[in-house]
Write a protein that holds these residues in place. Structure first.
Motif, PDB file in Angstrom:
ATOM      1  N   LEU A  29       2.640  -2.554   7.501  1.00 17.33           N
ATOM      2  CA  LEU A  29       1.997  -3.262   6.395  1.00 17.33           C
ATOM      3  C   LEU A  29       0.712  -2.552   5.969  1.00 17.33           C
ATOM      4  CD1 LEU A  29       2.510  -6.958   7.573  1.00 17.33           C
ATOM      5  CD2 LEU A  29       3.788  -5.723   5.805  1.00 17.33           C
ATOM      6  N   LEU A  30      -0.043  -2.055   6.971  1.00 13.13           N
ATOM      7  CA  LEU A  30      -1.263  -1.315   6.649  1.00 13.13           C
ATOM      8  C   LEU A  30      -0.938  -0.034   5.902  1.00 13.13           C
ATOM      9  CD1 LEU A  30      -4.334  -1.034   6.986  1.00 13.13           C
ATOM     10  CD2 LEU A  30      -3.890   0.138   9.160  1.00 13.13           C
ATOM     11  N   LYS A  31       0.119   0.616   6.322  1.00 17.93           N
ATOM     12  CA  LYS A  31       0.546   1.849   5.635  1.00 17.93           C
ATOM     13  C   LYS A  31       0.937   1.557   4.196  1.00 17.93           C
ATOM     14  CE  LYS A  31       4.362   4.539   4.502  1.00 17.93           C
ATOM     15  NZ  LYS A  31       5.579   4.188   3.751  1.00 17.93           N
ATOM     16  N   LYS A  32       1.672   0.466   3.979  1.00 19.23           N
ATOM     17  CA  LYS A  32       2.059   0.107   2.613  1.00 19.23           C
ATOM     18  C   LYS A  32       0.836  -0.178   1.747  1.00 19.23           C
ATOM     19  CE  LYS A  32       5.437  -2.386   1.425  1.00 19.23           C
ATOM     20  NZ  LYS A  32       6.378  -3.502   1.219  1.00 19.23           N
ATOM     21  N   GLU A  33      -0.141  -0.896   2.319  1.00 14.88           N
ATOM     22  CA  GLU A  33      -1.353  -1.230   1.567  1.00 14.88           C
ATOM     23  C   GLU A  33      -2.147   0.034   1.244  1.00 14.88           C
ATOM     24  OE1 GLU A  33      -3.884  -3.764  -0.440  1.00 14.88           O
ATOM     25  OE2 GLU A  33      -1.913  -4.184   0.475  1.00 14.88           O
ATOM     26  N   TYR A  34      -2.225   0.923   2.204  1.00 16.34           N
ATOM     27  CA  TYR A  34      -2.979   2.160   1.992  1.00 16.34           C
ATOM     28  C   TYR A  34      -2.331   3.004   0.897  1.00 16.34           C
ATOM     29  CZ  TYR A  34      -4.765   6.864   2.880  1.00 16.34           C
ATOM     30  OH  TYR A  34      -5.309   8.104   2.738  1.00 16.34           O
ATOM     31  N   TRP A  35      -1.016   3.175   0.974  1.00 20.20           N
ATOM     32  CA  TRP A  35      -0.340   4.011  -0.009  1.00 20.20           C
ATOM     33  C   TRP A  35      -0.268   3.332  -1.376  1.00 20.20           C
ATOM     34  CZ3 TRP A  35       0.322   8.943   0.137  1.00 20.20           C
ATOM     35  CH2 TRP A  35       0.338   9.590   1.368  1.00 20.20           C
ATOM     36  N   ARG A  36      -0.342   2.010  -1.414  1.00 19.28           N
ATOM     37  CA  ARG A  36      -0.406   1.331  -2.716  1.00 19.28           C
ATOM     38  C   ARG A  36      -1.687   1.715  -3.443  1.00 19.28           C
ATOM     39  NH1 ARG A  36      -2.254  -3.454  -4.938  1.00 19.28           N
ATOM     40  NH2 ARG A  36      -3.297  -3.997  -2.987  1.00 19.28           N
ATOM     41  N   ASP A  37      -2.798   1.758  -2.684  1.00 10.15           N
ATOM     42  CA  ASP A  37      -4.061   2.162  -3.296  1.00 10.15           C
ATOM     43  C   ASP A  37      -4.012   3.631  -3.730  1.00 10.15           C
ATOM     44  OD1 ASP A  37      -5.044  -0.355  -2.875  1.00 10.15           O
ATOM     45  OD2 ASP A  37      -6.106   0.163  -1.025  1.00 10.15           O
ATOM     46  N   VAL A  38      -3.361   4.465  -2.911  1.00 12.78           N
ATOM     47  CA  VAL A  38      -3.250   5.880  -3.267  1.00 12.78           C
ATOM     48  C   VAL A  38      -2.441   6.053  -4.545  1.00 12.78           C
ATOM     49  CG1 VAL A  38      -2.293   8.107  -2.540  1.00 12.78           C
ATOM     50  CG2 VAL A  38      -3.545   6.679  -0.904  1.00 12.78           C
ATOM     51  N   GLN A  39      -1.319   5.315  -4.656  1.00 10.24           N
ATOM     52  CA  GLN A  39      -0.481   5.425  -5.842  1.00 10.24           C
ATOM     53  C   GLN A  39      -1.203   4.920  -7.090  1.00 10.24           C
ATOM     54  OE1 GLN A  39       2.931   3.246  -4.552  1.00 10.24           O
ATOM     55  NE2 GLN A  39       3.802   4.972  -3.386  1.00 10.24           N
ATOM     56  N   ILE A  40      -1.974   3.848  -6.923  1.00 12.50           N
ATOM     57  CA  ILE A  40      -2.751   3.340  -8.059  1.00 12.50           C
ATOM     58  C   ILE A  40      -3.765   4.388  -8.498  1.00 12.50           C
ATOM     59  CG2 ILE A  40      -4.489   1.632  -8.751  1.00 12.50           C
ATOM     60  CD1 ILE A  40      -2.988  -0.390  -7.003  1.00 12.50           C
ATOM     61  N   GLY A  41      -4.409   5.044  -7.516  1.00 18.13           N
ATOM     62  CA  GLY A  41      -5.379   6.083  -7.836  1.00 18.13           C
ATOM     63  C   GLY A  41      -4.730   7.252  -8.564  1.00 18.13           C
ATOM     64  N   ARG A  42      -3.533   7.650  -8.139  1.00 16.58           N
ATOM     65  CA  ARG A  42      -2.844   8.756  -8.793  1.00 16.58           C
ATOM     66  C   ARG A  42      -2.456   8.386 -10.232  1.00 16.58           C
ATOM     67  NH1 ARG A  42       1.347  10.731  -4.036  1.00 16.58           N
ATOM     68  NH2 ARG A  42      -0.189  11.807  -2.732  1.00 16.58           N
ATOM     69  N   ALA A  43      -1.984   7.146 -10.408  1.00 15.57           N
ATOM     70  CA  ALA A  43      -1.619   6.707 -11.758  1.00 15.57           C
ATOM     71  C   ALA A  43      -2.839   6.710 -12.667  1.00 15.57           C
ATOM     72  CB  ALA A  43      -0.980   5.308 -11.691  1.00 15.57           C
ATOM     73  N   SER A  44      -3.976   6.305 -12.141  1.00 14.68           N
ATOM     74  CA  SER A  44      -5.202   6.270 -12.920  1.00 14.68           C
ATOM     75  C   SER A  44      -5.610   7.666 -13.363  1.00 14.68           C
ATOM     76  CB  SER A  44      -6.306   5.692 -12.026  1.00 14.68           C
ATOM     77  OG  SER A  44      -6.992   4.757 -12.589  1.00 14.68           O
ATOM     78  N   CYS A  45      -5.434   8.622 -12.440  1.00 15.11           N
ATOM     79  CA  CYS A  45      -5.781  10.022 -12.756  1.00 15.11           C
ATOM     80  C   CYS A  45      -4.884  10.568 -13.856  1.00 15.11           C
ATOM     81  CB  CYS A  45      -5.664  10.889 -11.499  1.00 15.11           C
ATOM     82  SG  CYS A  45      -6.979  10.568 -10.288  1.00 15.11           S
ATOM     83  N   ARG A  46      -3.575  10.227 -13.801  1.00 15.24           N
ATOM     84  CA  ARG A  46      -2.657  10.710 -14.807  1.00 15.24           C
ATOM     85  C   ARG A  46      -2.999  10.148 -16.195  1.00 15.24           C
ATOM     86  NH1 ARG A  46       1.271  10.547 -10.519  1.00 15.24           N
ATOM     87  NH2 ARG A  46       1.798   8.392 -11.045  1.00 15.24           N
ATOM     88  N   GLU A  47      -3.421   8.876 -16.224  1.00 19.35           N
ATOM     89  CA  GLU A  47      -3.778   8.257 -17.505  1.00 19.35           C
ATOM     90  C   GLU A  47      -4.993   8.941 -18.121  1.00 19.35           C
ATOM     91  OE1 GLU A  47      -4.350   4.157 -16.772  1.00 19.35           O
ATOM     92  OE2 GLU A  47      -2.211   3.718 -16.460  1.00 19.35           O
ATOM     93  N   ARG A  48      -5.961   9.324 -17.279  1.00 23.37           N
ATOM     94  CA  ARG A  48      -7.130   9.999 -17.826  1.00 23.37           C
ATOM     95  C   ARG A  48      -6.779  11.365 -18.396  1.00 23.37           C
ATOM     96  NH1 ARG A  48      -9.500   8.909 -12.744  1.00 23.37           N
ATOM     97  NH2 ARG A  48     -10.450   6.841 -12.662  1.00 23.37           N
ATOM     98  N   VAL A  49      -5.822  12.034 -17.705  1.00 22.21           N
ATOM     99  CA  VAL A  49      -5.405  13.347 -18.184  1.00 22.21           C
ATOM    100  C   VAL A  49      -4.648  13.192 -19.493  1.00 22.21           C
ATOM    101  CG1 VAL A  49      -3.962  15.340 -17.698  1.00 22.21           C
ATOM    102  CG2 VAL A  49      -5.342  14.355 -15.899  1.00 22.21           C
TER     103      VAL A  49
END
Length: 258
Positions: free
Chosen positions: A238-258
């Protein structure tokens, strides 16, 4: 690779349930929670084995603590050497050099006999039942589990005497060989076959316990360890899922800025 496969196959050979002498190993009815069997086994060991074999890695007072006996019962019934304290290790009076002179080898300690033999308790149980008459041996007996054994059959008066019946055959190379088939009784002992089997099972149970007194506690603790690991694995997932959810959100945010 072929050498590794061959080594693996050879390592499985002892697990086929065959003793070193070619006789199939029998399994005793061992229950380490059966205090009555442990007490009987302690009595049999002290009366039939302790004259030659020590349990030097164990103490007398362990029998008082763990198998339902009091220290007074141990002192009065199980300590056969005068002056020995209940907290002493289970040693013997026989000197090493005497054992070598009388039996041709040093007498082994039996504390770990059910752990250091291939087959474990099955080996010891079958060994005690497998003495047979052999006039060519110094003490008139041999053993199908331990060929050319150096010790006498100390339980002969209980079981009686028996002879080993072998079947003639040939090995893979065509050489003549003998394969053990069965025992035939010769003279009766003071016990019938069923009572003797129970006695040997009790003795094996006692030595299996003395070889690893913490086994039941270890197995009980192991259950809790497994439960902990399962719960920890779920939380880690569950901790791994929560951690990678934040990572994926961060990556999506970066793509939107680009």
């Amino acid at each position: 690779m072929k050498k590794l496969i061959a080594a693996f196959v050879l390592s499985l050979a002892p697990l086929a349930g065959m003793a070193s002498g070619g006789a199939a190993l029998e399994s005793p009815d061992i229950d380490l929670t059966d205090q009555a069997a442990l007490q009987r086994g302690a009595k049999y060991f002290m009366n039939y084995c302790a004259g030659c074999h020590s349990l030097k890695y164990a103490r007398y007072n362990r029998m008082a603590r763990d198998i339902g006996l009091t220290e007074d019962q141990v002192k009065d019934n199980l300590i056969l050497t005068p002056g020995t304290k209940v907290g002493s290790n289970i040693e013997i009076a026989m000197r090493k050099q005497d054992g070598e002179a009388w039996f041709g080898t040093a007498i082994p300690d039996l504390t770990l006999v059910t752990r250091n033999k291939v087959g474990g308790p099955d080996w010891f149980y079958t060994y005690l039942k497998s003495f047979y008459l052999d006039p060519d041996r110094p003490y008139g007996v041999n053993n199908t589990v331990f060929p050319d054994v150096g010790m006498p059959d100390v339980l002969q008066n209980l079981r009686g005497t028996q002879k080993a019946v072998y079947q003639e055959g040939t090995d893979a190379a065509g050489n003549p060989t003998k394969v053990f088939e069965h025992f035939e009784p010769v003279d009766a002992g003071s016990m019938n076959a069923e009572d003797f089997d129970t006695m040997v099972s009790d003795l094996t149970t006692f030595l299996a316990y003395m070889g690893e007194p913490m086994k039941l506690e270890r197995q009980s603790l192991g259950i809790y360890v497994i439960i902990f690991l399962i719960v920890f694995s779920v939380l880690a997932y569950l901790l791994k899922k929560e951690y990678w959810r934040d990572v994926q959100i961060g990556r999506a945010s970066c793509r939107e800025r680009v």
